[in-house]
Structure formats: C-alpha cells, structure tokens
Scaffold this motif. Structure first.
Motif, PDB file in Angstrom:
ATOM      1  N   ALA A 215      40.666  51.542  49.480  1.00  0.00           N
ATOM      2  CA  ALA A 215      41.459  50.842  48.242  1.00  0.00           C
ATOM      3  C   ALA A 215      42.225  49.389  48.843  1.00  0.00           C
ATOM      4  CB  ALA A 215      42.435  51.777  47.602  1.00  0.00           C
ATOM      5  N   ARG A 216      42.710  49.640  50.126  1.00  0.00           N
ATOM      6  CA  ARG A 216      43.402  48.431  50.540  1.00  0.00           C
ATOM      7  C   ARG A 216      42.396  47.372  50.913  1.00  0.00           C
ATOM      8  NH1 ARG A 216      48.785  48.434  51.871  1.00  0.00           N
ATOM      9  NH2 ARG A 216      48.617  46.850  53.338  1.00  0.00           N
ATOM     10  N   GLN A 218      39.600  46.688  49.402  1.00  0.00           N
ATOM     11  CA  GLN A 218      38.548  46.379  48.312  1.00  0.00           C
ATOM     12  C   GLN A 218      39.027  45.212  47.754  1.00  0.00           C
ATOM     13  OE1 GLN A 218      35.778  47.455  47.066  1.00  0.00           O
ATOM     14  NE2 GLN A 218      35.953  49.325  48.474  1.00  0.00           N
ATOM     15  N   SER A 219      37.813  44.436  47.394  1.00  0.00           N
ATOM     16  CA  SER A 219      37.897  43.034  46.630  1.00  0.00           C
ATOM     17  C   SER A 219      37.473  43.108  45.282  1.00  0.00           C
ATOM     18  CB  SER A 219      37.349  41.871  47.368  1.00  0.00           C
ATOM     19  OG  SER A 219      36.067  42.216  47.513  1.00  0.00           O
ATOM     20  N   SER A 220      36.943  44.142  44.697  1.00  0.00           N
ATOM     21  CA  SER A 220      36.353  44.509  43.499  1.00  0.00           C
ATOM     22  C   SER A 220      37.514  45.238  42.908  1.00  0.00           C
ATOM     23  CB  SER A 220      34.944  45.134  43.402  1.00  0.00           C
ATOM     24  OG  SER A 220      34.742  46.068  42.336  1.00  0.00           O
ATOM     25  N   VAL A 221      37.948  44.731  41.574  1.00  0.00           N
ATOM     26  CA  VAL A 221      39.006  45.442  40.829  1.00  0.00           C
ATOM     27  C   VAL A 221      38.610  46.981  40.567  1.00  0.00           C
ATOM     28  CG1 VAL A 221      40.312  45.356  38.912  1.00  0.00           C
ATOM     29  CG2 VAL A 221      39.751  43.198  40.012  1.00  0.00           C
ATOM     30  N   LYS A 222      37.400  47.024  40.055  1.00  0.00           N
ATOM     31  CA  LYS A 222      36.923  48.346  39.478  1.00  0.00           C
ATOM     32  C   LYS A 222      36.818  49.455  40.592  1.00  0.00           C
ATOM     33  CE  LYS A 222      34.661  47.981  35.001  1.00  0.00           C
ATOM     34  NZ  LYS A 222      33.236  47.967  34.448  1.00  0.00           N
ATOM     35  N   ARG A 223      36.337  49.074  41.729  1.00  0.00           N
ATOM     36  CA  ARG A 223      36.169  49.782  42.794  1.00  0.00           C
ATOM     37  C   ARG A 223      37.597  50.302  43.450  1.00  0.00           C
ATOM     38  NH1 ARG A 223      31.274  50.417  45.232  1.00  0.00           N
ATOM     39  NH2 ARG A 223      32.152  51.008  47.042  1.00  0.00           N
ATOM     40  N   ARG A 224      38.340  49.381  43.343  1.00  0.00           N
ATOM     41  CA  ARG A 224      39.762  49.506  43.789  1.00  0.00           C
ATOM     42  C   ARG A 224      40.797  50.553  42.838  1.00  0.00           C
ATOM     43  NH1 ARG A 224      44.724  46.731  42.983  1.00  0.00           N
ATOM     44  NH2 ARG A 224      46.227  47.127  44.912  1.00  0.00           N
TER      45      ARG A 224
ATOM     46  N   ASN B 143      35.141  40.402  50.549  1.00  0.00           N
ATOM     47  CA  ASN B 143      36.551  40.446  51.343  1.00  0.00           C
ATOM     48  C   ASN B 143      36.887  39.429  51.801  1.00  0.00           C
ATOM     49  OD1 ASN B 143      36.365  43.081  50.547  1.00  0.00           O
ATOM     50  ND2 ASN B 143      36.429  44.140  52.419  1.00  0.00           N
ATOM     51  N   ASP B 146      38.180  36.600  49.247  1.00  0.00           N
ATOM     52  CA  ASP B 146      39.156  37.236  48.255  1.00  0.00           C
ATOM     53  C   ASP B 146      40.273  36.264  48.238  1.00  0.00           C
ATOM     54  OD1 ASP B 146      40.399  39.129  46.630  1.00  0.00           O
ATOM     55  OD2 ASP B 146      40.801  40.528  48.079  1.00  0.00           O
ATOM     56  N   VAL B 149      42.975  40.202  45.573  1.00  0.00           N
ATOM     57  CA  VAL B 149      42.760  41.586  44.757  1.00  0.00           C
ATOM     58  C   VAL B 149      42.975  42.452  46.059  1.00  0.00           C
ATOM     59  CG1 VAL B 149      41.349  43.483  44.139  1.00  0.00           C
ATOM     60  CG2 VAL B 149      41.046  41.138  43.192  1.00  0.00           C
ATOM     61  N   ASP B 151      44.701  44.350  49.274  1.00  0.00           N
ATOM     62  CA  ASP B 151      46.106  44.248  49.769  1.00  0.00           C
ATOM     63  C   ASP B 151      46.051  43.824  51.094  1.00  0.00           C
ATOM     64  OD1 ASP B 151      47.483  45.708  47.545  1.00  0.00           O
ATOM     65  OD2 ASP B 151      45.998  47.339  48.281  1.00  0.00           O
ATOM     66  N   LEU B 408      35.517  42.223  37.919  1.00  0.00           N
ATOM     67  CA  LEU B 408      35.985  41.118  38.724  1.00  0.00           C
ATOM     68  C   LEU B 408      35.997  41.132  40.148  1.00  0.00           C
ATOM     69  CD1 LEU B 408      39.539  40.691  36.838  1.00  0.00           C
ATOM     70  CD2 LEU B 408      37.450  39.177  37.091  1.00  0.00           C
ATOM     71  N   ILE B 409      35.600  40.339  41.155  1.00  0.00           N
ATOM     72  CA  ILE B 409      35.778  40.436  42.249  1.00  0.00           C
ATOM     73  C   ILE B 409      36.681  39.278  42.878  1.00  0.00           C
ATOM     74  CG2 ILE B 409      34.244  39.987  44.397  1.00  0.00           C
ATOM     75  CD1 ILE B 409      33.176  42.384  42.677  1.00  0.00           C
ATOM     76  N   GLY B 410      37.431  39.688  43.682  1.00  0.00           N
ATOM     77  CA  GLY B 410      38.387  38.942  44.428  1.00  0.00           C
ATOM     78  C   GLY B 410      39.119  37.818  43.703  1.00  0.00           C
TER      79      GLY B 410
END
Lengths: 317, 516
Positions: A215-216, A218-224, B143, B146, B149, B151, B408-410
């Motif tokens: 999760a840390r 991830q850049s995709s909101v849903k996957r996160r 990634n 990004d 999104v 952390d 949404l991506i990044g």
C-alpha cells in the motif's frame, strides 16, 4: 428451514449494522454514477442478491445455513466484478479487450472457499471432537480466502481495479470482512488450540506486513484502498487470535468505514503545472535505510511479492 | 549483431511519434494543442478519415447519433439539402439523401492499421508480450511519475528515468526483470532503440511501424510522457523522463518477456512474417461511409451557425432589431468568434456565446491589423475548440464504454481499469450533451482583403505556430465567414474560395417563430 437454524447475538448485530450502512453507501454511490446506464438495474438486483446471502450467512445458526449464504455471496460478488461488461458486442475478442482472468480468479477463490467449508462440515460430522484441528484448519483456509489473506491474497486488488466504485465498496468492506466473521463465529471450535491460534496470528501478521508495504508504494488509488483494507484485516486476524473479540469487531467496523470513505472521496487530480510544492519531496522513514536495502524493499513491494503474477499465470485463458 | 544499413533514423521517428501521440497534460486539463495535430496539413474531413483508419481514432459521432439529431429536429432538413446540393450537386441529391438518412453500413468498422504488425506476436509465436509487459510497465511508470498518492515515493530522485532504473537495478537484490539478458543490457550500457529493435524485429524497414504499434498500444501513457518532455516539466521530485527512455525501457521489458516465454533463442519478428504488413502511412481512400459522416458533420455545424448568421445579415448599424425567439442551445464553448465592430455582434440570438474581438475594418485597409488579430485569436480559441470537439467524439478512447471503471493514478491521470492505459482528452463531464462543432470565425471586412490576408499567411513563414493558422483556415479546421461591411453580404471560405452564403432572414425568422 426452521427458526432453530438461525442465531442472533452481538456479533450478528454488529455485522448487520455494518452491512446495512455499507450497502446503503454502495447504492447511494451507484445511484450517482450508474443511473441512466443499463447496468443500474443489474447493479440493484446484484446488491439485493448479495444482501440476501450476507443476511443468511450472518444469521445462520449452523454450517449448512452458513454455506448457503456463502454460496449466494460468492455468486453475487462474481456478478459485481463483471457488472460493467457488455456481453452483446463482445463477439470478437480484440487484443485490447480484457480477458476473463480476473473475475475468474475471484470466482475460483470462492469455489475453493466453499470446498473448504464443505469439508469442514463433513469433518465436523464424521471426525468428531478429537479432530477439531482439521476442522479449524479448513475454516481458517476459507476465512483467509475470503479476506484476501495469505496465501490467497491477490484477488482483492485486481477485483477492485476491475469493478465500479459502487461494486468496490461492497467487495472491499463486506466481502472481505466475512472471513473475520467466520473466524469469530467458529471461535469456540479453536479457542483451546494454541497451534491454530498461533497460525492465525502469524498469517495475519505476515499478510499485514506485506499489504502495508504494497500500500505504501501504490500509485493507483483503488489498489491502495485494497491493500490498506488487506493490511487491516491482517491486524484483525491477530486480534482475533489473541482473543480480543470486541476490539476485532470495532476494528472491522472502522476498517469498513475507512475503506468506503477512501473509495467515495477520491483525491483531486493535480492541475497541470500547479505549484509543485515541497511536500512531495517529503522524506519517509524508509529513506534512512541503507541504499541497497531500501531499493530492494521498494522493488519487492512494487512487484507485490511476485505472488500476484504467479497466481495469474495459472488462470490465464 | 548484424550490420545494418541506416534507414532507421531514431531522432526523426521519435519526432514524428511525438507529433502523432495525443497530447496529455497532468490532471486532464487543456493541452492547448490540436489533438489531431499530425493531420492538420490535410483538409478537415480527410484528416478525420485518416486518423480513424490509421490510428483507430473515433473522430466523429456515430451515424445513429447524427440521425437521432435529425429525428429530434436538432438539425434542419433544409440545411441537409443545402449541404447535399453543395457537396454532391443537385442531380445526386436524392440519391445521397437516401444514403445519409437510411442506408445501413456495417456497424463494426474494420480494425485500424495500427497494431497489425505487432499482432503477429500472437499469430506467429502465440504469445502476447503486452499482456505481461503492460502491467509491469504501468506500475513502474505510475510510481515514477506519481504526484502524491503513494506514501513512499520513488526512491531515486532528481535523475532521468533510465538512469533511475539503472541505479535501482544496480543496487537492488531484486530485479525488475525476470531474465538476465535484458538486465545486463540495461546495466552495461545504454542500448539504442535501433539495437533493441534489431533483436526484436530484425528488419529495419519495419522499425518505425513497430514503434508506432508499440506506443499506440498505450497512447495515453506515451502521450503524457511526450508532453512532459516537450514542456520540460520536471516531476515533483525533480526527476524527468523522455519518450526515448520510455521506449528503451519498454523494449527491454519486451526482450525480458520474450526470453522468458520463448527461451533464450528466438527469431526476430520479421523472420516469421508471412507477408509484409500494409503501410501504416499510406493515404486512405474515401469511402461512402466516411463521406456520409462528413456530410452529417457539416449539417450539424451549419444548423447551429445558421441562426447566428441569419441574425448577422439582418443586422445593420442603424437598425435595432430585437430577436424574438427564446432558444437556448447547449452551445459548445468556444465555437463562435467575431472579429469586427461591436455592432456586428448586437443581433446574436440569445443563448449563443460569442467571443467578440473589437476591430474596425475602416482603419485597416490592407489587412495588416487583421493578420495580427487572426494570429492571436484563432490558435487559442481553435485549439480549445478542437479539444472539446475530439473529446466529445472520444477520439482516442478505445474502451469508451467502460468509463465506469476509471481509476485515479498518481494524481496525474485517470486510467481505464481493465487495460490500464491513461485516458486522453477532457473528462466526459465537460463534454456531455455538447454537439461537436468547429469554431466559426466571423470577420467584418471586404472578402477580397480577407482572402488576401489568409492567402498571404499560407505562403508559409518559418514558425510553426504562424503557419498553422493559415493551415487551419484553409483546411477548414476553423470555418471562416466574411461579412461585407457595406452590403452585409455573407461569404464562406470553402476550398480556398469565398462562396456566397445565403440565409433568408425573413423565412428564417418566420420558421423560428412558428417552431417556438
């Protein structure tokens, strides 16, 4: 079907409340996004179907009724994942068209879960009390499949990515929590078996560590959202194993609401060339690790432990 | 590696690729570029046909949609007739009216030319590299690019994409690749695109087409990278990326996947091709369907303009003629612009949004001022207008039906859930319910002067921006109407000539009064 087949207690009540709230949220969101599309009636029916299964499962007083509810939920979840598809024009497969792999995976996991439950039923009838370990193990396997925990942890991110937001709410908050429900319901079975409790705890811990890392990065909101939900469920497994049942229930509710919030209120897109401020350069604790270790861990999590690809390999049509 | 003759020019191909890729800015905002920039040397309708056949772009509404406009009286039958007479001649009007309104065309359009070469991986090797390359590539790219999104953002900062990946590879126990060859190539030197293509494709003549196929399989991501490169935008963490780096990395991943699937020894794609694929860039002949679509597009546009033009021709400075009808149209933003005295715009019907640019023809006999105005007004309005236009037709969206799955991506883009590619164009909320309509630019001047100005502009100057104005006007990416300051007569620029435009204000206002 008799009234004695049903059972109502605090556990049922809390799951009933969560279920009600989440279904309302899902339908509310679906109303906003799906209304006017031809998927809207399909969505309503599927959600109602899911609710029926959910209700049967949480009110069940025995394994038979639980299994029935479980089956219905499994089918409904599968239908939710494929909800957006248009079956009429998909005569010719084009290269860009997605394959059936991902819903098939969720379906496959569910069927495995059913087998686990069935075997548990059979075992509890025939093997009797002395083989409680077998029964508990089967229950644990089913629960971890349902909750997308190890070693079946890859279906949830893919399912969320491939479904509508409304469907994702149901999957991420209700379906996933049913594994915990199963553990809580069967608590008396394995309460006195230290090995099973240890196993649940360890599984939960490893899954939580894995999902939190994934999760840390991830850049995709849903996957996160999916990974965050998985990480929390891992923690809940530890709490259940340690015997903190009330804490686990509170955590389940909190996790459900957090997941729904994250799905319903996505972050805003950055406008082009808006102030690229320094907060994106924030340093995290990982930056203090030695370089080699840092890069290794980052790559490890970016590839999501490789589990993901491995399971997909067998399910590619 | 075999010796190659140098027919593959990496820089030229990259340059061309950047022109063809859809511009995509972070956050799905306006890019202020014509989405079909690569085709704007062609006449508008030819460009639409080429873009749709070559790249699979959807450049017009569907035939059903146009016909539903007709049935709901949003387009007018007399305009249809007028366009038909103009395009096909009076003799063939009936024949074409039938085709336009009734004829059934096969619904499934033939597959576009793009992607045919790479489809041979599936046909000849029964493996689809994209299925395994894309998820990995998109995850790493997401990634890397990004905007906030995750952390834990990409750990290598302040470097180019390939350098960052090399740094990661060199210092990590876990590799992004599964086989040694691709990894070694990344670590040891920077391979050129040509070298990598020699391994994968083999035949130099096919390199260009292969690259187009490959990049258009994820046109959104490539478009974003190309835009970031051309704007020299650094990412939030001061990293940067170029299209070349993206292509090199993708080719390396492809080698990795093919090594993994086919074993260490496999023949390049060209060696197993049964027949050479059709040329991607060959001209596209007009078909009946494309002509019908072009006719419909014109009909929709002129139905929309007609009311405005009718108002204008009636208008004279001393006459105050208030407009009776209370029509409110879902007017597309940036679709009307007037360059002239404010009195010209006075009789615009209500509900139309007109950009008025004050200009007095009497102070500008030779049109020098007009030239300057066209140069400033047309590019900005025109680009925005075309962005609306093609976003409405979902130009580059292969899976437009699956808009429900957006994710949404990044924080920089919206990806299509199933294929994982970024969506180009404006968000659908902005274009919903609009009719795709080109910009109509109304100039108050004598038509000879205007034609001279536009003609002068098309002679060609050095800078691209200047030339594109004349190109747009001459190729009708922007409609130009000239209103005569004295006689109030209207003329339309069509095929490089000023054609008289007749709108009968009396008949028109009567019909409007009757309709409403």
């Amino acid at each position: 079907m008799f009234w004695s087949d049903f059972h109502f207690d605090g556990l049922t009540l809390s799951y009933l409340t969560i279920g009600l709230a989440m279904t309302m949220l899902a339908v509310w969101n679906g109303r906003k996004t799906l209304r006017g599309h031809k998927q809207w009636p399909r969505f309503i029916i599927t959600v109602l179907f899911f609710c029926a299964g959910y209700g049967l499962a949480i009110l069940s007083g025995g394994l038979k009724m639980l299994l029935l509810g479980w089956e219905i939920m499994g089918i409904a979840s599968f239908l939710l994942i494929i909800l957006h598809r248009d079956f009429k024009d998909s005569g010719v497969p084009t290269p860009g068209r997605p394959t059936f792999g991902i819903p098939a995976k969720a379906f496959f996991i569910y069927r495995l879960g059913d087998v686990g439950l069935l075997l548990a039923m059979w075992a509890s009838h025939h093997l009797g009390r002395e083989n409680a370990a077998v029964v508990s193990l089967l229950v644990l396997v089913t629960a971890s499949m349902q909750s997308s925990q190890l070693p079946f942890c890859s279906w949830l991110p893919q399912a969320l990515q491939n479904t509508t937001t409304a469907g994702a709410i149901v999957l991420a908050t209700l379906t996933v929590q049913m594994g915990v429900f199963l553990l809580l319901r069967s608590y008396p079975f394995w309460e006195h078996q230290l090995s099973i409790r240890m196993l649940i705890g360890v599984l939960g811990f490893v899954a939580a560590a894995m999902a939190a890392g994934a999760a840390r990065v991830q850049s995709s909101v849903k996957r996160r959202v999916a990974y965050v939900s998985m990480a929390h469920t891992g923690l809940i497994f530890i709490e259940v194993a340690a015997g903190f049942k009330s804490l686990a229930l509170i955590h389940v509710a909190a996790n459900a609401f957090l997941g729904a919030y994250r799905l319903l209120v996505p972050p805003a897109l950055v406008p082009a060339s808006a102030g690229k401020s320094a907060h994106l350069n924030k340093r995290t604790w990982e930056d203090r690790l030695p370089k080699k270790l840092k890069y290794t861990i980052y790559m490890f999590y970016t590839k999501e432990w490789g589990l993901y690809a491995r399971l997909s390999k067998y399910l590619r049509p | 590696m075999t010796a190659r003759n140098n027919s593959f020019d990496e820089l030229a191909v990259l340059h061309e690729l950047k022109r063809f890729l859809p511009a995509l800015s972070a956050g799905r905002a306006f890019t202020h570029r014509n989405p079909l920039e690569a085709f704007q040397h062609l006449h508008f309708h030819d460009a639409l046909r080429h873009a749709s056949e070559m790249l699979g772009y959807q450049t017009s509404l569907s035939l059903e949609e146009y016909r539903s406009f007709y049935n709901s009286k949003r387009v007018k039958p007399d305009v249809l007739e007028k366009v038909l007479v103009e395009k096909k001649g009076a003799a063939k009007t009936f024949e074409w009216q039938d085709k336009v309104l009734m004829k059934k065309f096969p619904t499934a359009a033939a597959a576009p030319r793009i992607g045919r070469l790479r489809a041979n991986w599936q046909k000849q090797y029964s493996t689809d590299p994209d299925a395994r390359v894309h998820p990995r590539l998109f995850r790493i790219l997401g990634n890397y690019l990004d905007h906030g999104v995750s952390d834990w953002s990409f750990p290598v900062r302040g470097q180019g994409f390939l350098d960052s990946m090399r740094e990661m590879e060199a210092n990590s126990f876990i590799s992004a690749f599964n086989t040694p060859r691709a990894r070694k190539m990344l670590l040891q030197n920077t391979p050129s695109i040509g070298d990598l293509l020699a391994i994968i494709v083999g035949d130099e003549a096919l390199f260009k087409q292969y690259l187009f196929d490959q990049q258009f399989a994820h046109r959104g991501w490539s478009g974003l990278v190309a835009t970031l490169e051309s704007n020299r935008n650094n990412l939030p963490n001061r990293s940067h990326i170029t299209l070349r780096e993206l292509i090199v990395f993708e080719l390396l991943l492809e080698i990795d996947v093919l090594d993994d699937r086919l074993g260490k020894q496999w023949e390049p794609l060209a060696s197993r091709l049964a027949s050479p694929p059709n040329d991607l860039f060959a001209p596209v002949p007009a078909s009946e369907k494309s002509e019908v679509l072009a006719i419909w597009q014109e009909v929709v546009e002129w139905s929309y303009y007609e009311e405005v033009l009718a108002g204008l021709s009636r208008n004279s400075p001393n006459q105050h003629n208030s407009y009776a009808s209370g029509t409110v149209r879902a007017s597309a933003p940036e679709s009307l612009c007037i360059i002239g005295r404010p009195s010209v715009a006075r009789n615009t019907p209500p509900g139309y949004r007109v950009a008025l640019h004050s200009y007095d023809f009497s102070l500008d006999r030779d049109g020098a001022e007009l030239e300057r105005m066209l140069e400033t007004v047309v590019p900005s309005l025109g680009a925005t207008n075309l962005e609306y236009f093609f976003s409405r037709t979902n130009f580059a969206d292969v899976n437009a039906g699956n808009a429900l799955l957006d994710q949404l991506i990044g924080l920089f883009g919206v990806a299509d859930g199933t294929r994982g590619d970024l969506r180009p164009g404006l968000p659908t909320e902005l274009t919903e319910g609009l009719e795709p309509i080109r910009l109509l630019c109304i100039v108050e001047h004598f038509h000879e002067t205007v034609l001279k100005v536009v003609g002068r502009r098309s002679v060609g100057r050095r800078s691209v921006g200047r030339r594109s104005v004349a190109q747009w006007i001459m190729n009708e990416w922007v409609h130009l109407v000239v209103i005569d300051p004295v006689s109030r007569e209207l003329r339309v620029l069509k095929n490089g000539e000023m054609v008289g435009y007749k709108s009968d204000p009396l008949k028109y206002s009567l019909s409007v009064a009757g309709d409403w």
